[in-house]
Design an enzyme around this catalytic site. Sequence first.
Site, PDB file in Angstrom:
ATOM      1  N   ASP A 176       0.880  -1.289   0.091  1.00 26.99           N
ATOM      2  CA  ASP A 176       0.114   0.018   0.090  1.00 26.99           C
ATOM      3  C   ASP A 176       0.808   1.111   0.056  1.00 26.99           C
ATOM      4  OD1 ASP A 176      -2.402   1.636   0.441  1.00 26.99           O
ATOM      5  OD2 ASP A 176      -1.775   1.671   2.498  1.00 26.99           O
ATOM      6  N   LEU A 177       0.417   2.379  -0.200  1.00 23.35           N
ATOM      7  CA  LEU A 177       1.374   3.494  -0.224  1.00 23.35           C
ATOM      8  C   LEU A 177       1.162   4.274   1.081  1.00 23.35           C
ATOM      9  CD1 LEU A 177       3.117   5.462  -2.121  1.00 23.35           C
ATOM     10  CD2 LEU A 177       0.909   6.557  -2.866  1.00 23.35           C
ATOM     11  N   ASP A 180      -1.548  -0.412   6.118  1.00 22.73           N
ATOM     12  CA  ASP A 180      -1.914   0.280   7.353  1.00 22.73           C
ATOM     13  C   ASP A 180      -3.413   0.449   7.737  1.00 22.73           C
ATOM     14  OD1 ASP A 180      -2.479   2.196   5.452  1.00 22.73           O
ATOM     15  OD2 ASP A 180      -2.032   3.834   6.814  1.00 22.73           O
TER      16      ASP A 180
END
Length: 217
Positions: free
Chosen positions: A8-9, A169
Amino acid sequence: MIKGFIFDLDGVIVDTAKYHYLAWKKLANELGFQFNEEQNEAFKGVSRKRCLEILLDLGGVKATQEQFDHWMIEKNEDYLRYIEKMDVSEILPDVPKILDFLKANHIPMALGSASKNAIPILRKVGLLSYFKVVVDGNNVTKAKPDPEVFLLAAKDIGVDPTDCVVFEDALAGIQAANSAGMTSIGIGDTTILTDAQYNFNNFTEISTDFIKQLTTI
Ligand code: G1P
Ligand code: MG
């Protein structure tokens, strides 16, 4: 055996989750209501459109299509102002350590993000070239917790979903990884990311030995 890594970024690779939060908070305040970090958890990993729908529900605000479109643009413009001056200092600690290790071992990496700003951000922090594939909010129709983004990423790097690991996250992202049949690794608050198969506060806690154990390296 793990053969592909999906990241994920926002909040995993770069410290941008806080800027999304500030931009949503600003809009909520302008519309006359409060917005806190606890409420923001539901916004992580979720598309811009869905975030605005949730925000308006929280504030009990009814919007015309025109207002809705206007607020989508306004939030993004505020967010873009925050990230304008972004540089390598916004890469989260020890992320390059893991990316370099995987690259050195020729393990394919993909980005799987709900954001439509993923490519310019990766470019700003100099990490774009690590990723064989970038799947972002521009390529998917179904937002996390739907597994679409990760399944597409796995397909594009040519690895079976069950042989992929996902770093996330957001609770919605962990759920998406789990329903894709992938190994899920929660980065951040363990009390929120309870569905993750592994939990770490951040990448400083992830050793290259841990990565080796997951893979054939
Ligand atoms: C969108 C949302 C943001 C959310 C992010 C997840 O990003 O606006 O709230 O946290 O996805 O990566 P955007 O496309 O606006 O960059
Ligand atoms: Mg995130």
